[in-house]
Scaffold this motif. Structure first.
Motif, mmCIF file in Angstrom:
data_model
loop_
_atom_site.group_PDB
_atom_site.id
_atom_site.type_symbol
_atom_site.label_atom_id
_atom_site.label_comp_id
_atom_site.label_asym_id
_atom_site.label_seq_id
_atom_site.Cartn_x
_atom_site.Cartn_y
_atom_site.Cartn_z
ATOM 1 N N GLY A 90 42.781 77.079 9.870
ATOM 2 C CA GLY A 90 42.137 75.790 9.635
ATOM 3 C C GLY A 90 41.742 75.546 8.200
ATOM 4 N N TRP A 91 42.412 76.158 7.236
ATOM 5 C CA TRP A 91 42.118 75.862 5.835
ATOM 6 C C TRP A 91 43.379 75.967 5.003
ATOM 7 N N ASP A 92 43.369 75.218 3.914
ATOM 8 C CA ASP A 92 44.520 75.220 3.020
ATOM 9 C C ASP A 92 44.384 76.414 2.074
ATOM 10 N N PRO A 93 45.309 77.381 2.195
ATOM 11 C CA PRO A 93 45.152 78.602 1.396
ATOM 12 C C PRO A 93 45.430 78.412 -0.094
ATOM 13 N N GLU A 94 45.759 77.194 -0.488
ATOM 14 C CA GLU A 94 45.962 76.983 -1.926
ATOM 15 C C GLU A 94 44.971 75.968 -2.490
ATOM 16 N N SER A 95 43.830 75.874 -1.831
ATOM 17 C CA SER A 95 42.787 74.996 -2.371
ATOM 18 C C SER A 95 41.515 75.829 -2.536
ATOM 19 N N HIS A 96 40.471 75.229 -3.082
ATOM 20 C CA HIS A 96 39.180 75.910 -3.257
ATOM 21 C C HIS A 96 39.306 77.263 -3.947
ATOM 22 N N GLY A 97 40.155 77.323 -4.976
ATOM 23 C CA GLY A 97 40.262 78.564 -5.757
ATOM 24 C C GLY A 97 40.990 79.682 -5.041
ATOM 25 N N HIS A 98 41.765 79.334 -3.991
ATOM 26 C CA HIS A 98 42.542 80.361 -3.297
ATOM 27 C C HIS A 98 44.020 80.228 -3.651
ATOM 28 N N SER A 99 44.756 81.268 -3.340
ATOM 29 C CA SER A 99 46.180 81.263 -3.647
ATOM 30 C C SER A 99 46.917 82.222 -2.691
ATOM 31 N N ILE A 100 48.265 82.122 -2.675
ATOM 32 C CA ILE A 100 49.094 82.952 -1.771
ATOM 33 C C ILE A 100 50.145 83.682 -2.596
ATOM 34 N N MET A 101 50.571 84.840 -2.121
ATOM 35 C CA MET A 101 51.791 85.442 -2.670
ATOM 36 C C MET A 101 52.509 86.239 -1.591
ATOM 37 N N VAL A 102 53.836 86.353 -1.733
ATOM 38 C CA VAL A 102 54.642 87.162 -0.818
ATOM 39 C C VAL A 102 54.791 88.542 -1.452
ATOM 40 N N THR A 103 54.735 89.577 -0.616
ATOM 41 C CA THR A 103 54.751 90.952 -1.142
ATOM 42 C C THR A 103 55.825 91.786 -0.452
ATOM 43 N N SER A 104 56.114 92.942 -1.045
ATOM 44 C CA SER A 104 57.072 93.878 -0.446
ATOM 45 C C SER A 104 56.339 94.683 0.627
ATOM 46 N N GLY A 105 56.289 94.124 1.803
ATOM 47 C CA GLY A 105 55.563 94.765 2.909
ATOM 48 C C GLY A 105 54.067 94.575 2.753
ATOM 49 N N THR A 106 53.369 94.882 3.835
ATOM 50 C CA THR A 106 51.911 94.864 3.782
ATOM 51 C C THR A 106 51.441 95.967 2.835
ATOM 52 N N SER A 107 52.160 97.082 2.847
ATOM 53 C CA SER A 107 51.810 98.197 1.953
ATOM 54 C C SER A 107 51.858 97.746 0.498
ATOM 55 N N GLY A 108 52.858 96.930 0.156
ATOM 56 C CA GLY A 108 52.966 96.419 -1.213
ATOM 57 C C GLY A 108 51.735 95.619 -1.580
ATOM 58 N N ALA A 109 51.284 94.771 -0.658
ATOM 59 C CA ALA A 109 50.093 93.952 -0.928
ATOM 60 C C ALA A 109 48.860 94.839 -1.081
ATOM 61 N N LEU A 110 48.756 95.869 -0.243
ATOM 62 C CA LEU A 110 47.588 96.763 -0.320
ATOM 63 C C LEU A 110 47.561 97.489 -1.666
#
Ligand code: PMP
Length: 388
Positions: A90-110
Motif C-alpha cells: 500500500g505504498w509507492d516504494p519510490e516516493s517519500h525518500g525511498h527507492s528500489i533496486m534489483v540484486t543478484s539474489g537475496t544474498s546479493g542484497a544482504l
C-alpha cells in the motif's frame, strides 16, 4: 644437489579462513554420498519455474537482450516490483525518500546492505537461530554479529532486541517467515521492532525472501506481515528464487531509504554489476502468476509434519517458509548433531541446529520434497524421536 623447495602457496586472508564451510553444504554432500537418501535438508522448492516466467526469459535471450542491464535493474522488472509493492504494502516504494533496486539474489542484497552500513567493529543484531549467512556477513566485513536468543518460541521481538542495542549497533536483521523455524511475526511485532530501530537510528533489514510462502493463518489483510513503510530506517529485501522455484537465477530486490539504496547501487557497480538481464525480464512476469495452489500444498505438508512429529516433540508450528525446527527430546540424552547422524544412518538427511544456532538442541527439516518421500522420512524420524 638438494631438491628445490616447493614454490610458496599464496596465503589466504584471515577473512576467508575464519569462515567455516556451511553446515548445509556438508549435509548436502552427505546426501549426495548416500544411496537413495530421503533428503529433508533441501532449501529450495520442488516445482518447475512457472511457464510465463520461463517464456519471457527465453524470449529475452532469443531477442538478444543478453548484455548488462542498468545497475538498478531492467525497466520492466523495476516497474513490476514497484507495482507489486504498491499493491502488496500500500505504498509507492519510490516516493517519500525511498527507492528500489534489483540484486543478484537475496544474498546479493544482504551483502550490499551490510557493506553499505557496517564498518569494522560495528555490531549487527541477528536472530538466533539464524539463516547461516548472517554471522558470516558480519565477519566478512570485520563487524560483530550479536545474537538475539529467540528460544523457545523463535519470535524476534523488540523486547528481546532492545537490551542488545549498544552505541556500536548499526543494523538489526529480522527474517519472517523465518529460516530455519518457519515462524512468521505479526505486523505489530514488526512495527514495534521498526519503531525501536528508528528511535535508535539503526537500520532494520527485513529479510522477506519467504514472503510468498506465508500460510493463510499468518497473513494480515491477505498478505505477509512486513514492517513496510512504518519506519524511515527499514530496508525490505525480497527474492524470486524461493517463491517461483528459480533459486539458480539469482534474483532479489531491495526497497528502502534512498540514501542506503544509493550506496548499495554504488557497491553493486563494483561487484555484481547487475543481476542477469534475461532472467530479470523473465521475473517481471512473476507477480502475475497465481502461486496459491502451490502454497496450499506446502501448508498441507506442514500439517503432515506437525501431525507425524508433534506428539513426540514440541514443534513451534511453522506458519511460513518450508521448514520445521524440531527439538530433540532431552529424554533422549543426545545432541541434535548426534540425532542427525542417527537419521543419516537410516538415509534421512536433516540439519542439526548447531548449524543455525549456538544451541545444538533442535534439527531443521525441510518439507520441500514430494509427499511420499516426506511421509517415509517422517516415519523414520518419528521412530528416532520416540527413542527407537
Ligand atoms: N535469506 C534467507 C532467510 C534464506 O533462507 C535464503 C536462502 N536459503 C536467502 C536469504 C538467500 O536467498 P537467495 O538464493 O535469493 O540468495
Amino acid at each position: 644437489m638438494t631438491d628445490p623447495s616447493p614454490p610458496p602457496v599464496p596465503r589466504v586472508s584471515r577473512r576467508a579462513a575464519s569462515i567455516d564451510v556451511s553446515g548445509i553444504r556438508r549435509a548436502f554432500e552427505l546426501g549426495a554420498a548416500l544411496p537413495d537418501p530421503i533428503n529433508l535438508s533441501i532449501g529450495q522448492p520442488d516445482f518447475p519455474v512457472p511457464e510465463a516466467i520461463q517464456a519471457a526469459a527465453i524470449d529475452s535471450i532469443r531477442a538478444g537482450r543478453n548484455g548488462y542491464s542498468l545497475t538498478q535493474g531492467t525497466p520492466e522488472l523495476l516497474a513490476s516490483v514497484r507495482a507489486h509493492i504498491n499493491a502488496d504494502l500500500g505504498w509507492d516504494p519510490e516516493s517519500h525518500g525511498h527507492s528500489i533496486m534489483v540484486t543478484s539474489g537475496t544474498s546479493g542484497a544482504l551483502l550490499l546492505a551490510a557493506m553499505a552500513v557496517l564498518d569494522p567493529d560495528d555490531e549487527v543484531v541477528i536472530p538466533d537461530p539464524y539463516f547461516v549467512i548472517y554471522p558470516a556477513l558480519a565477519s566478512m566485513i570485520g563487524a560483530r554479529a550479536v545474537r538475539c536468543d529467540t528460544y523457545p518460541d523463535f519470535r524476534m521481538t523488540a523486547a528481546r532486541v532492545e537490551p542488545l542495542i549498544t552505541g556500536r549497533t548499526r543494523m538489526v536483521m529480522v527474517n519472517s517467515p523465518a529460516n530455519p523455524t518457519g515462524v512468521v511475526l505479526t505486523g505489530s511485532e514488526l512495527a514495534e521492532l521498526a519503531g525501536l530501530c528508528e528511535s535508535r537510528g539503526v537500520l532494520l533489514v527485513s529479510d522477506e525472501i519467504y514472503d510468498g510462502f506465508t500460510f493463510p493463518e499468518a497473513r494480515e489483510g491477505g498478505r505477509c506481515p512486513s514492517p513496510g513503510r512504518s519506519s524511515r530506517t527499514s530496508l525490505l529485501i525480497r527474492g524470486f528464487g524461493k517463491t517461483y522455484g528459480c533459486t539458480g537465477w539469482r534474483l532479489g530486490y531491495a526497497v528502502g531509504p534512498a540514501a542506503i539504496i544509493r550506496e548499495m547501487l554504488k557497491l553493486q557497480q563494483y561487484t555484481f554489476v547487475c543481476a542477469p538481464t534475461p532472467l530479470q525480464v523473465g521475473a517481471a512476469q512473476a507477480f502475475g502468476v497465481d502461486m496459491e495452489p502451490t502454497i496450499a500444498r506446502y501448508a498441507q505438508r506442514r500439517d503432515a509434519v506437525c501431525q507425524a512429529l508433534g506428539g513426540l516433540s514440541p514443534i513451534v508450528r511453522p506458519c511460513g517458509a518450508f521448514y520445521a525446527f524440531v527439538e530433540v527430546p532431552p529424554r533422549l540424552g543426545i545432541s541434535a548433531t548426534e540425532f542427525a547422524r542417527r537419521a543419516a544412518a537410516q538415509r534421512v538427511i536433516v540439519i542439526p541446529g548447531s548449524v543455525f544456532s549456538h544451541r545444538d538442541t533442535h534439527f531443521r527439516l525441510s518439507f520441500a520434497v514430494d509427499e511420499q518421500r516426506l511421509q517415509r522420512g517422517l516415519q523414520i524420524l518419528a521412530e528416532l524421536l520416540s527413542g527407537g
